[in-house]
Design an enzyme around this catalytic site. Sequence first.
Site, mmCIF file in Angstrom:
data_model
loop_
_atom_site.group_PDB
_atom_site.id
_atom_site.type_symbol
_atom_site.label_atom_id
_atom_site.label_comp_id
_atom_site.label_asym_id
_atom_site.label_seq_id
_atom_site.Cartn_x
_atom_site.Cartn_y
_atom_site.Cartn_z
ATOM 1 N N ARG A 50 102.573 85.479 55.539
ATOM 2 C CA ARG A 50 101.149 85.789 55.485
ATOM 3 C C ARG A 50 100.374 84.567 55.006
ATOM 4 O O ARG A 50 100.719 83.976 53.991
ATOM 5 C CB ARG A 50 100.900 86.947 54.522
ATOM 6 C CG ARG A 50 101.707 88.187 54.808
ATOM 7 C CD ARG A 50 101.540 89.179 53.654
ATOM 8 N NE ARG A 50 102.417 90.334 53.816
ATOM 9 C CZ ARG A 50 102.557 91.288 52.885
ATOM 10 N NH1 ARG A 50 101.872 91.195 51.751
ATOM 11 N NH2 ARG A 50 103.370 92.310 53.092
ATOM 12 N N ASP A 52 96.602 83.507 53.578
ATOM 13 C CA ASP A 52 95.495 84.189 52.921
ATOM 14 C C ASP A 52 94.206 84.069 53.723
ATOM 15 O O ASP A 52 94.107 83.278 54.666
ATOM 16 C CB ASP A 52 95.260 83.598 51.533
ATOM 17 C CG ASP A 52 96.453 83.758 50.615
ATOM 18 O OD1 ASP A 52 97.218 84.720 50.804
ATOM 19 O OD2 ASP A 52 96.621 82.914 49.711
ATOM 20 N N TYR A 111 103.529 73.348 54.199
ATOM 21 C CA TYR A 111 102.075 73.454 54.113
ATOM 22 C C TYR A 111 101.461 72.088 53.834
ATOM 23 O O TYR A 111 102.074 71.230 53.192
ATOM 24 C CB TYR A 111 101.667 74.398 52.982
ATOM 25 C CG TYR A 111 101.778 75.864 53.314
ATOM 26 C CD1 TYR A 111 100.700 76.570 53.831
ATOM 27 C CD2 TYR A 111 102.969 76.559 53.105
ATOM 28 C CE1 TYR A 111 100.790 77.923 54.129
ATOM 29 C CE2 TYR A 111 103.082 77.913 53.396
ATOM 30 C CZ TYR A 111 101.984 78.588 53.908
ATOM 31 O OH TYR A 111 102.095 79.927 54.210
ATOM 32 N N ARG A 198 97.660 76.965 46.614
ATOM 33 C CA ARG A 198 96.287 76.737 46.176
ATOM 34 C C ARG A 198 96.192 76.622 44.653
ATOM 35 O O ARG A 198 95.397 75.848 44.124
ATOM 36 C CB ARG A 198 95.394 77.862 46.680
ATOM 37 C CG ARG A 198 95.168 77.805 48.205
ATOM 38 C CD ARG A 198 94.481 79.065 48.706
ATOM 39 N NE ARG A 198 93.236 79.308 47.988
ATOM 40 C CZ ARG A 198 92.594 80.477 48.037
ATOM 41 N NH1 ARG A 198 93.092 81.489 48.748
ATOM 42 N NH2 ARG A 198 91.469 80.637 47.369
#
Length: 245
Positions: A50, A52, A111, A198
Site C-alpha cells: 500500500r 499512502d 523507495y 516519511r
Amino acid sequence: MPRYKLTIEYDGAPYQGWQWQDHGPSVQGAIEAAGAKLNSAPVTVYGSGRTDSGVHALAQIAHMDLDKDIRSDKVRDALNFHLGEHPISILDAERVESEWHARFDAIERRYLYRIVDRRPRLALDRGRVWRIPVRLDVDAMNDAAQVLIGKHDFSTFRDTQCQAKSPIKTLDEITVLRAAHEIHCHFRARSFLHKQVRSLVGSLVEVGLDKWDAEDMQAALDARDRCECGPVAPPDGLYLTQVIY
C-alpha cells in the site's frame, strides 16, 4: 483463470492511497473499475504493498485474474484505455503462474524521496517534491541515516495507525545524496511500516537543518516512542520505484 502481473506508474496526488477506500478515490479502485470492463464479473487487483495518500509510484506491481485469455499487450492497452483521464499508466502486463502473488512473492521494495532545498518556490514540481527553503547538509543526513541500517524496533518511526503486527523491520540500505538540483533519499528493505519512510525522512531533514545529529537519531531510534520522531515528511516527494521478486 489467467493471471496477469501489472507494472503501474501513477501520480498519487488525487487518491486516498493505493488501497480501495469508501471515503475517496484510490488507485486500486480505478484499476479494478478498468479491469471489470475486460471481464464478465468484477475483478480484484492485488498490489505489492500500500502506498499512502498522495504517494507516487514509478513501478508499483500488482496482479489480477481474468476469466478469459487475452494477449498481455492487449490487457495493458485496454486497461490504459479504460483508465481514461486517471493519472495512472499500466506500463506492462505479463502472464504469470496462477500461484504467483504480487505481495507475498516480493522480496524487496525500494523507495525514493525527492527534496529540493531552495528558497524560490516550485513552478514545475509542485506536489512531486518536498521544498525546503534553506540548504541542507546532505553529508550529515547520510551519516545519520547509517544508524538506522539493520534490524531494529522502529516504533519511533511508525505511524500510530500502523496495522503491522510488529514494529521490528530490517532496513538494508539508506543513501542520501545530491542529484543535480535535488536531494535523493533512497530506501531499500523487504517491507516497511506505515509512514516509516516519511517519518525517517522528516527526522533526517532535522539533521540537515543542524537541529539533530547522528546521536540524536540514535536516541530517537532507541526511545521506541512515536513522540520522539521528527516532523513527518509530506507525501509529495515519495515514490515507490521498484519491487524485487
